[in-house]
Scaffold this motif. Structure first.
Motif, PDB file in Angstrom:
ATOM      1  N   ALA A  17       0.832  -1.204   0.000  1.00  0.00           N
ATOM      2  CA  ALA A  17       0.000   0.000   0.000  1.00  0.00           C
ATOM      3  C   ALA A  17       0.865   1.252   0.000  1.00  0.00           C
ATOM      4  CB  ALA A  17      -0.930  -0.010   1.211  1.00  0.00           C
ATOM      5  N   VAL A  18       1.905   1.261   0.849  1.00  0.00           N
ATOM      6  CA  VAL A  18       2.797   2.427   0.872  1.00  0.00           C
ATOM      7  C   VAL A  18       3.495   2.587  -0.468  1.00  0.00           C
ATOM      8  CG1 VAL A  18       4.863   3.364   1.955  1.00  0.00           C
ATOM      9  CG2 VAL A  18       3.106   2.329   3.361  1.00  0.00           C
ATOM     10  N   ALA A  19       3.917   1.454  -1.062  1.00  0.00           N
ATOM     11  CA  ALA A  19       4.623   1.532  -2.336  1.00  0.00           C
ATOM     12  C   ALA A  19       3.718   2.062  -3.439  1.00  0.00           C
ATOM     13  CB  ALA A  19       5.165   0.163  -2.720  1.00  0.00           C
ATOM     14  N   ILE A  20       2.424   1.654  -3.422  1.00  0.00           N
ATOM     15  CA  ILE A  20       1.498   2.137  -4.455  1.00  0.00           C
ATOM     16  C   ILE A  20       1.348   3.650  -4.366  1.00  0.00           C
ATOM     17  CG2 ILE A  20      -0.919   2.140  -5.171  1.00  0.00           C
ATOM     18  CD1 ILE A  20      -1.069  -0.755  -4.549  1.00  0.00           C
ATOM     19  N   THR A  21       1.268   4.172  -3.134  1.00  0.00           N
ATOM     20  CA  THR A  21       1.108   5.621  -3.014  1.00  0.00           C
ATOM     21  C   THR A  21       2.402   6.342  -3.373  1.00  0.00           C
ATOM     22  OG1 THR A  21       1.692   5.524  -0.697  1.00  0.00           O
ATOM     23  CG2 THR A  21      -0.626   5.417  -1.235  1.00  0.00           C
ATOM     24  N   ARG A  22       3.561   5.706  -3.204  1.00  0.00           N
ATOM     25  CA  ARG A  22       4.824   6.407  -3.429  1.00  0.00           C
ATOM     26  C   ARG A  22       5.257   6.373  -4.880  1.00  0.00           C
ATOM     27  NH1 ARG A  22       6.138   9.947  -0.177  1.00  0.00           N
ATOM     28  NH2 ARG A  22       8.297   9.772  -0.842  1.00  0.00           N
ATOM     29  N   ILE A  80       1.963  12.601 -12.780  1.00  0.00           N
ATOM     30  CA  ILE A  80       2.496  13.961 -12.620  1.00  0.00           C
ATOM     31  C   ILE A  80       1.974  14.520 -11.309  1.00  0.00           C
ATOM     32  CG2 ILE A  80       2.554  16.279 -13.591  1.00  0.00           C
ATOM     33  CD1 ILE A  80       1.962  14.879 -16.310  1.00  0.00           C
ATOM     34  N   ARG A  81       2.887  14.921 -10.441  1.00  0.00           N
ATOM     35  CA  ARG A  81       2.466  15.483  -9.156  1.00  0.00           C
ATOM     36  C   ARG A  81       2.753  16.961  -9.142  1.00  0.00           C
ATOM     37  NH1 ARG A  81       4.532  10.725  -5.470  1.00  0.00           N
ATOM     38  NH2 ARG A  81       2.904   9.254  -6.029  1.00  0.00           N
ATOM     39  N   THR A  82       1.738  17.727  -8.762  1.00  0.00           N
ATOM     40  CA  THR A  82       1.932  19.165  -8.720  1.00  0.00           C
ATOM     41  C   THR A  82       2.153  19.662  -7.302  1.00  0.00           C
ATOM     42  OG1 THR A  82      -0.455  19.317  -8.734  1.00  0.00           O
ATOM     43  CG2 THR A  82       0.666  19.688 -10.822  1.00  0.00           C
ATOM     44  N   ARG A  83       1.478  19.060  -6.332  1.00  0.00           N
ATOM     45  CA  ARG A  83       1.614  19.554  -4.959  1.00  0.00           C
ATOM     46  C   ARG A  83       1.475  18.378  -4.007  1.00  0.00           C
ATOM     47  NH1 ARG A  83      -3.526  19.622  -2.994  1.00  0.00           N
ATOM     48  NH2 ARG A  83      -5.071  19.277  -4.612  1.00  0.00           N
ATOM     49  N   ARG A  84       1.813  18.653  -2.760  1.00  0.00           N
ATOM     50  CA  ARG A  84       1.684  17.593  -1.755  1.00  0.00           C
ATOM     51  C   ARG A  84       0.216  17.352  -1.448  1.00  0.00           C
ATOM     52  NH1 ARG A  84       5.380  15.512   0.879  1.00  0.00           N
ATOM     53  NH2 ARG A  84       7.548  16.079   0.698  1.00  0.00           N
ATOM     54  N   PRO A  85      -0.252  16.112  -1.547  1.00  0.00           N
ATOM     55  CA  PRO A  85      -1.693  15.856  -1.364  1.00  0.00           C
ATOM     56  C   PRO A  85      -2.070  15.778   0.117  1.00  0.00           C
ATOM     57  CG  PRO A  85      -0.574  13.860  -1.997  1.00  0.00           C
ATOM     58  CD  PRO A  85       0.480  14.915  -1.920  1.00  0.00           C
ATOM     59  N   LEU A  86      -2.066  16.947   0.777  1.00  0.00           N
ATOM     60  CA  LEU A  86      -2.330  16.940   2.222  1.00  0.00           C
ATOM     61  C   LEU A  86      -3.810  16.733   2.530  1.00  0.00           C
ATOM     62  CD1 LEU A  86       0.060  19.679   3.592  1.00  0.00           C
ATOM     63  CD2 LEU A  86       0.184  17.211   3.887  1.00  0.00           C
ATOM     64  N   LEU A  87      -4.681  17.365   1.715  1.00  0.00           N
ATOM     65  CA  LEU A  87      -6.119  17.241   1.979  1.00  0.00           C
ATOM     66  C   LEU A  87      -6.605  15.799   1.818  1.00  0.00           C
ATOM     67  CD1 LEU A  87      -8.805  18.677   2.594  1.00  0.00           C
ATOM     68  CD2 LEU A  87      -9.110  18.919   0.142  1.00  0.00           C
ATOM     69  N   PRO A  88      -6.242  15.103   0.689  1.00  0.00           N
ATOM     70  CA  PRO A  88      -6.645  13.692   0.589  1.00  0.00           C
ATOM     71  C   PRO A  88      -6.102  12.849   1.722  1.00  0.00           C
ATOM     72  CG  PRO A  88      -5.934  14.485  -1.537  1.00  0.00           C
ATOM     73  CD  PRO A  88      -5.618  15.561  -0.554  1.00  0.00           C
ATOM     74  N   LEU A  89      -4.854  13.139   2.148  1.00  0.00           N
ATOM     75  CA  LEU A  89      -4.273  12.379   3.263  1.00  0.00           C
ATOM     76  C   LEU A  89      -5.112  12.561   4.518  1.00  0.00           C
ATOM     77  CD1 LEU A  89      -1.860  10.660   4.184  1.00  0.00           C
ATOM     78  CD2 LEU A  89      -0.809  12.769   4.961  1.00  0.00           C
ATOM     79  N   GLY A  90      -5.526  13.821   4.780  1.00  0.00           N
ATOM     80  CA  GLY A  90      -6.350  14.082   5.955  1.00  0.00           C
ATOM     81  C   GLY A  90      -7.682  13.366   5.877  1.00  0.00           C
ATOM     82  N   VAL A  91      -8.308  13.402   4.677  1.00  0.00           N
ATOM     83  CA  VAL A  91      -9.608  12.736   4.504  1.00  0.00           C
ATOM     84  C   VAL A  91      -9.467  11.238   4.738  1.00  0.00           C
ATOM     85  CG1 VAL A  91     -11.387  12.168   2.822  1.00  0.00           C
ATOM     86  CG2 VAL A  91     -10.522  14.489   2.963  1.00  0.00           C
TER      87      VAL A  91
END
Lengths: 175, 91
Positions: A17-22, A80-91
């Protein structure tokens, strides 16, 4: 021994799971999601949820991998990543905590006095063998006690299959 | 004996997982997926005998069929870059 197997599979799931997100390579993510489904199917089997495990293997490792690859053939294979996905992480964290909080009310794993073991299960266990004649209780429940329910599910699955065939079908009339 | 077999399968699974995580080329990952699915099948079979339920062998056979189909799709994708479009696949 089963405990060792289950614990190792849980470790595998965590790592995948961690690898898929990374990972940024979407083909690698597709392969890893297939591996994730296989590992969780093995885990479900060890936890005695054989039907859930089979659904997980068929849908997760089989169809999902194919659908993800079909999507991948239409897009760019690199994320392509534009910014750190903090909001999805919080959700996701909030949802996960809510789910864990929800399980606190459930009876303990293997609790003999849980409501599900007291209501109709004893009757199924004691009578289904003689009444239906199928040695597996789950099969006799699905195929006989809830036969109409299963028939309805088959209709739903068939309709979904027809829909998928219409969507993906190689129509000759297509330009 | 079955315990040793399952430990060996777990070690093989983790090695396949490492290859899927690192594997620089596409074929490393495809091979890792295939190896992992084979090992899942073996693990279910061994665990079935370990817990006294050899019926799981049938389940393991079905898993093999599923992973074969998805492997075909993966290989087709990696060769042609798409799944069902014969016109584009011929090029």
């Amino acid at each position: 021994m089963t405990l060792v197997l289950e614990a190792s599979l849980f470790v595998f799931l965590l790592v995948i799971a961690v690898a898929i997100t990374r990972t940024k390579d979407l083909f690698a993510a597709a392969m890893l999601s297939g591996i994730f489904s296989l590992a969780s199917a093995g885990l479900f089997t060890l936890l005695d949820a054989v039907d859930v495990a089979f659904t997980e293997a068929a849908v997760g490792a089989g169809i999902s991998t194919i659908v993800i690859l079909g999507t991948l053939s239409l897009t760019d294979p690199v994320e392509i990543r534009t910014r750190r996905p903090l909001l999805p992480l919080g959700v996701v964290l909030l949802t996960g905590m809510a789910l864990v909080w929800g399980t606190l009310d459930m009876p303990a794993f293997g609790d003999a006095s849980a409501p599900i073991h007291l209501h109709v299960a004893p009757r199924y266990l004691s009578e289904s063998g003689a009444a239906i004649g199928i040695p597996n209780v789950v099969t006799s429940i699905l195929a006989s006690y809830r036969g109409y329910d299963t028939l309805g599910e088959l209709f739903v699955v068939t309709t979904a299959g027809i829909g998928v065939m219409l969507l993906l079908g190689r129509g000759e009339s297509r330009p | 004996m079955l315990e040793f077999a399952s430990i060996g399968i777990l070690v093989t699974m983790s090695l396949a997982l490492v290859r899927a995580l690192l594997g620089p080329t596409v074929y490393d990952r495809i091979l890792a997926l295939n190896l992992f699915s084979t090992k899942t099948v073996l693990l279910i079979a061994v665990a079935g005998f370990l817990t006294g339920r050899p019926e799981w062998l049938d389940l393991a056979l079905l898993y093999t069929l599923i992973s074969f189909i998805s492997l075909l799709a993966v290989l087709r994708f990696s060769k042609y870059g798409n799944l069902g479009d014969d016109e584009r696949a011929k090029r």
